[in-house]
Design an enzyme around this catalytic site. Structure first.
Site: not given
Ligand code: ZN
Length: 492
Positions: A297, A452
């Protein structure tokens, strides 16, 4: 004595007496005097420094009847004049002969009427910067009598902001003055700087925001902060789609200008619509027993390229839920290398994002437009910022419930996760990311892993995670619209 002899004697005596009387009378009448030749001037004025020789004075004893030519007499002179030093001197002469004397004198005035001279070292600069102290290239003053009198020079300044004039004056000990002056021009060749705050290209949806000037600042080398002189031309109609240009300009006191501009694009707001473009990974067949979906993400980011290299090394495909970062060009590479691209958000700021369904969809589509620009098609894959179970949206009660339905209605498939690396706050340690992920996967047939790619320490764990997965018989797949979704319980 005979009478005749006596008469003769008396006569001789009388004549002699008469002669003597006449002689005495003549001598008196002769008016003996001593003359000086030439007669010195009572006052002699000379310029200091000129050569001066005292006059040569002779003296003669003369009378009216006798010694008319004169008998030279000895002259004694006294006093002297120093012609190199201004002042008043007395020269006197005296003569004496045969009891006659005479005196005369001259006043010699040595005066200094020659003014001193001031010499300026030329100023070679064509101009000086306003506001700077003037650095005098130098000067000197000399006087024929006083010598170097540079130290006595007085300087007066006249400064009208455009020109600086220096008046130099000096007076010698005799009161003679000299003057000089120089004028230098002020000039400033340097333009001010004009800095815009915020972005120079601003985009928003018509009616969703009102343009507010992010600000600007102008600074000048001479006048300092001249922000209040900045002129802004142009305006933005926040309600009407269009490209608006704002032009900023500022001018300093010397006519130097600086300009800047900002483009504000007011975009037609997206209309609700369905995604129709879908891609199906990999073959549509039945899932293997043990599947890992690696998902990343918030990127692309500074570590995304490195992550793509790691994935390519193992020929592992993953899924990127992307944002409107400064690295969106990498979305094209993600797509080109066989990974799935889904929308995360354009702007990861929860307040505006979950303010309304309209706001959420505006953001979603802003990002999906970028995805299309980079990959050639829209994506129907989605992950909500914060996940569908987020509670950060509780300021807007029920919004997640409504959005979950609305995105599905619009044709999107949203994914949460069932394995978290905890790289968003739980840890910043690569080893812990590895353990969190592998412990989370162990025992699951389907794992959707959340990481991430904006975090270097998390990306650094991916190589080991893949090796661990492959060694333990897992298959890595990218998400597709038909993949298992793993939905959290919606909490708002
Ligand atoms: Zn996020």
């Amino acid at each position: 004595m005979k009478k005749a002899s006596l008469i003769v004697l008396i006569c001789v005596f009388a004549v002699t007496a008469a002669l003597a009387g006449a002689l005495i009378t003549l001598n008196v009448l002769n008016e003996w005097r001593i003359d000086f030749e030439p007669v010195p001037e009572p006052m002699i004025v000379i310029e200091a420094g000129d050569e001066f020789s005292p006059p040569e004075i002779s003296a003669f004893l003369r009378g009216r009847f006798f010694a008319k030519e004169g008998i030279p007499a000895e002259v004694t002179s006294e006093g002297e004049a120093d012609s190199s030093r201004p002042g008043e001197y007395v020269l006197s002469w005296s003569a004496e002969l045969s009891g006659r004397t005479n005196k005369t004198s001259s006043h010699v005035i040595v005066r200094d009427t020659t003014p001193p001279e001031i010499v300026l070292i030329p100023e070679e600069r064509e101009y000086i910067l306003p506001g700077t102290a003037y650095d005098d290239p130098g000067f000197s003053a000399t006087d024929s009598i006083d010598g170097d009198i540079t130290g006595r020079v007085k300087i007066e300044r006249e400064d009208d902001g455009k020109f600086l004039t220096l008046y130099y004056s000096v007076t010698d000990l005799s009161g003679n003055e000299a003057h000089a002056e120089r004028t230098v021009k002020y000039d400033d060749p340097f333009p001010p700087t004009l800095t815009l705050s915020g972005e120079v290209e601003i985009k928003f949806y018509a009616g969703r925001q009102t343009y507010e000037e992010p600000g600007y600042a102008a600074d000048d080398n001479v006048s300092g902060d001249i922000t209040d002189r900045v002129k802004v031309e142009g305006s933005v109609d926040s309600e009407t789609p269009g490209v608006y240009t704002l032009t900023y300009s500022v001018e300093d006191d010397w006519g130097n200008r600086a300009e800047a501009s900002r483009t504000v694009t007011v975009v037609e707001p997206p209309k609700p619509r369905k995604v129709t473009v879908q891609k199906d990974y990999p073959q549509g067949g039945p899932l293997p027993d043990k599947v890992i979906y690696l998902t990343f993400d918030d990127g692309p980011g500074p570590y995304t390229a490195e992550l793509l290299d790691i994935l390519a090394k193992h020929n592992v495909k993953a899924t990127f839920f992307v944002c409107g970062t400064g690295y969106t060009d990498l979305i094209a590479r993600e797509e080109a290398e066989g990974h799935s691209v889904g929308v995360h958000c354009y702007s990861h700021v929860y307040g505006p994002l979950y303010a309304s369904e309209e706001a959420y969809f505006a953001d979603l589509w802003a990002m999906n437009e970028i995805v299309k620009e980079k990959t050639g098609s829209y994506t129907s894959l989605l992950r909500f910022p914060g996940g569908s179970s987020n509670t950060v949206s509780r300021f807007n009660p029920g919004i997640m419930t409504r959005l979950a339905a609305a995105v599905t209605e619009a044709g999107f498939t949203y994914f949460d996760w069932n394995v978290s690396s905890l790289d968003a706050g739980g840890t910043t340690d690569t080893g812990e990311v590895f353990l969190n992920v592998t412990n989370g996967i162990a025992g699951k047939n389907v794992s959707i892993v959340l990481q991430h790619d904006t975090k270097g320490f998390s990306v650094a764990a991916v190589d080991d995670i893949i090796e661990w997965g492959l060694e333990n018989g897992y298959v890595f797949l990218p998400l597709t619209p038909t993949s298992p979704t793993v939905h959290h319980n919606i909490a708002n």
